[in-house]
Design an enzyme around this catalytic site. Structure first.
Site, PDB file in Angstrom:
ATOM      1  N   GLY B  87       0.830  -1.200   0.000  1.00 14.37           N
ATOM      2  CA  GLY B  87       0.000   0.000   0.000  1.00 14.37           C
ATOM      3  C   GLY B  87       0.859   1.243   0.000  1.00 14.37           C
ATOM      4  O   GLY B  87       0.505   2.258  -0.606  1.00 14.37           O
ATOM      5  N   SER B  88       1.982   1.163   0.688  1.00  9.62           N
ATOM      6  CA  SER B  88       2.899   2.311   0.715  1.00  9.62           C
ATOM      7  C   SER B  88       3.447   2.581  -0.677  1.00  9.62           C
ATOM      8  O   SER B  88       3.549   3.737  -1.103  1.00  9.62           O
ATOM      9  CB  SER B  88       4.057   2.022   1.672  1.00  9.62           C
ATOM     10  OG  SER B  88       3.558   1.738   2.960  1.00  9.62           O
ATOM     11  N   ASP B 195      -7.422   1.269   3.883  1.00 10.47           N
ATOM     12  CA  ASP B 195      -8.200   0.716   4.996  1.00 10.47           C
ATOM     13  C   ASP B 195      -9.663   0.479   4.625  1.00 10.47           C
ATOM     14  O   ASP B 195     -10.456   0.111   5.487  1.00 10.47           O
ATOM     15  CB  ASP B 195      -8.234   1.723   6.174  1.00 10.47           C
ATOM     16  CG  ASP B 195      -6.879   1.970   6.788  1.00 10.47           C
ATOM     17  OD1 ASP B 195      -5.949   1.228   6.467  1.00 10.47           O
ATOM     18  OD2 ASP B 195      -6.770   2.912   7.596  1.00 10.47           O
ATOM     19  N   SER B 216      -4.089  -1.501   0.051  1.00  7.39           N
ATOM     20  CA  SER B 216      -3.036  -2.325   0.659  1.00  7.39           C
ATOM     21  C   SER B 216      -3.567  -3.737   0.862  1.00  7.39           C
ATOM     22  O   SER B 216      -4.726  -3.922   1.243  1.00  7.39           O
ATOM     23  CB  SER B 216      -2.644  -1.747   2.020  1.00  7.39           C
ATOM     24  OG  SER B 216      -1.890  -2.708   2.753  1.00  7.39           O
ATOM     25  N   HIS B 221      -5.261  -6.004   6.331  1.00 15.86           N
ATOM     26  CA  HIS B 221      -6.267  -5.326   5.512  1.00 15.86           C
ATOM     27  C   HIS B 221      -7.363  -6.289   5.052  1.00 15.86           C
ATOM     28  O   HIS B 221      -7.334  -7.461   5.384  1.00 15.86           O
ATOM     29  CB  HIS B 221      -5.575  -4.601   4.361  1.00 15.86           C
ATOM     30  CG  HIS B 221      -4.724  -3.467   4.868  1.00 15.86           C
ATOM     31  ND1 HIS B 221      -5.106  -2.155   4.793  1.00 15.86           N
ATOM     32  CD2 HIS B 221      -3.544  -3.477   5.526  1.00 15.86           C
ATOM     33  CE1 HIS B 221      -4.179  -1.394   5.372  1.00 15.86           C
ATOM     34  NE2 HIS B 221      -3.227  -2.178   5.823  1.00 15.86           N
ATOM     35  N   ASN B 292      11.187   0.176  -8.994  1.00 20.11           N
ATOM     36  CA  ASN B 292      10.669  -1.152  -9.291  1.00 20.11           C
ATOM     37  C   ASN B 292       9.816  -1.560  -8.104  1.00 20.11           C
ATOM     38  O   ASN B 292      10.333  -1.915  -7.048  1.00 20.11           O
ATOM     39  CB  ASN B 292      11.792  -2.163  -9.532  1.00 20.11           C
ATOM     40  CG  ASN B 292      11.218  -3.558  -9.767  1.00 20.11           C
ATOM     41  OD1 ASN B 292       9.989  -3.761  -9.719  1.00 20.11           O
ATOM     42  ND2 ASN B 292      12.076  -4.515 -10.011  1.00 20.11           N
TER      43      ASN B 292
HETATM   44  C1  PLP Z   1      -4.217   4.299   5.467  1.00 16.07           C
HETATM   45  C2  PLP Z   1      -3.037   3.474   5.144  1.00 16.07           C
HETATM   46  N1  PLP Z   1      -2.303   3.798   4.074  1.00 16.07           N
HETATM   47  C3  PLP Z   1      -1.224   3.064   3.707  1.00 16.07           C
HETATM   48  C4  PLP Z   1      -0.841   1.958   4.408  1.00 16.07           C
HETATM   49  C5  PLP Z   1       0.372   1.184   3.981  1.00 16.07           C
HETATM   50  O1  PLP Z   1       0.111  -0.080   3.479  1.00 16.07           O
HETATM   51  P1  PLP Z   1       1.254  -1.212   3.432  1.00 16.07           P
HETATM   52  O2  PLP Z   1       1.444  -1.710   4.821  1.00 16.07           O
HETATM   53  O3  PLP Z   1       0.732  -2.254   2.515  1.00 16.07           O
HETATM   54  O4  PLP Z   1       2.486  -0.568   2.903  1.00 16.07           O
HETATM   55  C6  PLP Z   1      -1.582   1.574   5.531  1.00 16.07           C
HETATM   56  C7  PLP Z   1      -1.161   0.378   6.296  1.00 16.07           C
HETATM   57  O5  PLP Z   1      -1.774  -0.118   7.158  1.00 16.07           O
HETATM   58  C8  PLP Z   1      -2.704   2.350   5.905  1.00 16.07           C
HETATM   59  O6  PLP Z   1      -3.448   2.016   6.965  1.00 16.07           O
END
Ligand code: PLP
Ligand code: FAD
Lengths: 243, 440
Positions: B87-88, B195, B216, B221, B292
């Site tokens: 998600g990041s 979320d 994510s 999730h 990447n």
């Molecule tokens: C609102 C929100 N954005 C982004 C992320 C990041 O996701 P990831 O852990 O897959 O990088 C999270 C992770 O819990 C999140 O709650």
């Protein structure tokens, strides 16, 4: 653009137009991913194994409309090794693999603009999906679309009946046909090659129009150079080059 | 085709059987088992799909990634979906996409402002800073934990070009207010939907309101691939943005051939880019300074199995939320219980609680009581991100103060509503809350 997806397909119909030009109808195992008019697919005749790489394939414009995702149609003419194999090996019921969508050749007909679609031979298949959608919208939103379509002889003007019907369905759409030989008077087909001079005089504002070119490389090169010579800037010359 | 090999079917059947024996959950024992706040919920199907991908051994994104992207895009009515490895990463490519030179005058440039909130997850904010843009923070409501709508309108300044916020805890932010501001000031909107997979606002899925939306698939999730994420684009610029997202994800290259593919455009050696020689191999032409961030087909395969379960998962999250809401209703004098934003139907991520001022106990005391009873609790992510070491010195602007955000940092936490919580676990949770609150 949707991520291309590989689909096992069955050949459901083959239309032989003569002169080694064919329409191929394919039934995919599940609905094809979304695509836009003007995009193309990769067709493979050899089986595809997901643990290996994609087999030898060639690309073909999707001639069927984007809202018809459970059946795909392509138009091909036999020119070389791969298309000869298609002609020799494919039968109704044959299994082939397609992957799609690809390409950024997207025809736009915005209000207040004029689009000139120049198609040579099977190159018309890059436009049919768009034209079907455009005709279906109906009405006059201030856009103008004019298809100029040339083939070797009138029998090879594929989709001519369909294209004429589409032009009748929406008055802002016009179609002009050319045949290098065999054009008899009264058939609605102009004799000779598809020429820019003819298109230029038929358009309302030719210097302001956007030109879409699809067809064999020689046609693209010739018409592209002529458009440039007439001062059409590169961003208004869109090409679906088949090299 | 290899997939029809009978040994393959045998392996898959055995894997499924193994998964049933190995992971089939014994009944909940309150004196032994943890009540997690979140976690993977799966059965033999996930292991079967993962094994299929192993047996394909294509490794990089292939048939499962294609299938997932197609189904995901269809679900949202989006022209395309682009899988990434978290998600990041989805947030990173989504925001970076808005800086693409391909957008001409519409691109974000260093120094432009992006509206967001400080009560959130760090990697919603990080890409703004990483792209040398300036975050503008607005406060959030206590109870809904989303941006205060009136503040959003006030916060727009001459340099404001975009809004990027999360539907925190699955609760949609006020999309009427945000959409109006986006329209009025011609801003870009990115919905961090990490979320909120399945939440709706006025009957429409969140993730379809913005120009871009991110997801994510981390195990906490709604569905998981272990690690994974996705980006979708909507609206008039969706095709254009999608191409940019894909390029940024795939090393920044111009060509869209997947790894191992050649010449899918049929023009590999016949185009001219930059000052490169005419006909330079398109596969190695770069139109972005990219990353990447791709994921593997193994992850996507697990995602394909999870995807089938999404409707059930969403329903369970809503039911579990409703159960806790009802069980804790008698204690609203001391606890602020979560509320859905008007017009929304959240696919809740968690059950957020703020301890009221004057409750007679602290958040930590309540959390400790729950944790002692093996009930996992979590902070509302970072609390006020601006108070963390990494963000202390970032260039930023605050509009109207962050009083509630600071309060969240002191007094807010959440417990789970994920589908792995069955009736005995929920009862155990309710009982633990009652045990603490009745005594006070
Ligand atoms: C609102 C929100 N954005 C982004 C992320 C990041 O996701 P990831 O852990 O897959 O990088 C999270 C992770 O819990 C999140 O709650
Ligand atoms: C975007 C795009 C869309 C396309 N859409 C279509 C479509 O809708 N329909 C369609 O029919 N094609 C289409 N094409 C072209 C198609 O992909 C193939 O390139 C074409 O059919 C040639 O394939 P082939 O294997 O038969 O020829 P190849 O064997 O690859 O040969 C390529 C070229 O070499 C020449 N050649 C080959 N063998 C000989 C020979 N023995 N003697 C002389 N010359 C020879 C031919 O002129 C031929 O054009 C499209 C191409 C592109 C890039």
């Amino acid at each position: 653009m949707a991520t291309p997806r590989k689909l096992r397909c069955t050949v459901s119909e083959i239309l032989d137009h003569g002169d080694r030009v064919y329409t191929l109808r394919l039934k995919p195992e599940f609905p094809a991913p979304r695509f836009t008019a003007g995009q193309f697919l990769h067709l493979a005749i050899d089986p595809y194994d997901p643990s290996a790489f994609w087999p030898d394939s060639r690309v073909f414009s999707v001639a069927s409309p984007p809202d018809q995702r459970d059946g795909l149609e392509i138009l091909y003419s036999v020119v070389g090794r791969f298309t000869s194999r298609m002609e020799a090996e494919l039968r109704v019921g044959s299994e082939v693999w397609a992957k799609l969508p690809y390409g950024e050749f997207v025809v736009a007909a915005l209000p207040g603009t004029e689009a000139a679609l120049l198609a040579g031979g099977t190159g018309v298949s890059a436009f049919t999906a768009f034209l079907r959608g455009y005709a279906a919208c109906g009405g006059d939103d201030g856009s103008r679309v004019h298809l100029f379509y040339g083939a070797r002889h009138p029998g090879l003007l594929l989709f001519r009946g369909l294209l004429q019907r589409l032009a009748l369905a929406r008055p802002t759409l016009r179609a002009t046909f050319f045949a290098e030989s065999g054009a008899a008077p009264g058939q609605g087909v102009e004799p000779g090659r598809l020429s820019l001079a003819a298109a230029w005089s038929a358009l309302q504002r030719p210097a302001a129009a956007t030109y879409y070119l699809s067809g064999p490389p020689a046609m693209i090169r010739g018409l592209g150079a002529e458009l440039a010579a007439r001062g059409i800037p590169p961003e208004r010359i869109r090409v679906d080059a088949w090299d | 085709m290899d997939t029809l090999d009978p040994r393959r079917r045998q392996i898959l059947d055995l894997v499924e059987q193994y998964a049933r024996d190995k992971f089939g959950a014994p009944p909940f024992a309150a004196d032994r088992d943890l009540v997690h706040y979140a976690g993977r919920v799966f059965d033999g199907q996930e292991l079967r799909c993962a094994t299929e991908a192993v047996l394909d051994f294509f490794l990089t994104a292939n048939r499962f990634a294609e299938r997932f992207e197609a189904d995901f895009a269809d679900f949202f009515g989006a022209p395309g979906a682009y899988l990434v490895n978290s998600g990041s990463s989805a947030n990173l490519v989504a925001l970076t996409a808005l800086t693409s030179p391909k957008l001409g005058e519409r691109r974000l440039r260093p120094g432009d402002e992006v509206l967001t909130v400080a009560a959130g997850f760090p990697t919603t904010l990080a890409p703004i800073v990483q792209n040398r843009l300036v975050p503008v923070f607005v406060d959030v409501g206590i109870g809904d934990y989303t941006a205060l709508p009136e503040r959003i309108a006030q916060a727009v300044g001459p340099k404001t070009r975009a809004i990027m916020m999360a539907h925190t805890m699955g609760n949609p932010f006020d999309l009427d207010a945000v959409s109006a501001v986006v329209k009025k000031h011609d801003l870009w909107l990115i919905e961090d939907n990490c979320d909120a997979l399945g939440s709706t606002y006025r009957g429409r899925l969140t993730g379809t309101f913005g120009h871009l939306a991110t997801f994510s698939f981390y195990p906490a999730h709604h569905i998981t691939m272990g690690e994974g994420g996705c980006v979708i684009a909507a609206g008039q610029s969706a095709e254009e943005l999608g191409r940019i997202v894909r390029s940024l994800r795939d090393w920044g290259r111009d060509c869209y051939c997947a790894g191992g593919e050649n010449n899918t455009c049929g023009k590999r050696f016949s185009q001219q880019f930059g000052t490169l020689p005419s006909g330079f191999d398109h596969k190695y032409v770069y139109s972005h300074i990219g990353y990447n961030l791709k994921l593997t087909d193994l992850q996507a395969a697990i995602g394909c199995a999870q995807w089938q379960k999404l409707p059930g998962f969403i329903a369970r999250r809503k039911e579990n939320f409703a159960y806790l809401r009802k069980a804790l209703a008698p204690y609203e004098d001391r606890l602020v219980l979560p509320v859905a934003t008007p017009g929304s139907d959240p696919a809740w991520f968690g059950f957020v609680i703020t301890v009221r001022e004057g409750a007679g106990f602290s958040r930590t005391e309540l959390q400790r009581h729950l944790e002692e009873r093996r009930i996992e609790t979590r902070a509302l992510f970072a609390g006020n991100l601006l108070r963390h070491p990494a963000f202390l010195d970032i260039p930023h602007r605050v509009c109207g103060g962050l009083a509630n955000t600071d309060r969240i940092t002191e007094s807010t936490f959440f417990v789970g509503v994920y589908p792995g919580l069955d009736a005995p676990r929920l009862e155990h949770m309710a009982e633990a809350f009652r045990g603490f609150l009745k005594k006070r």
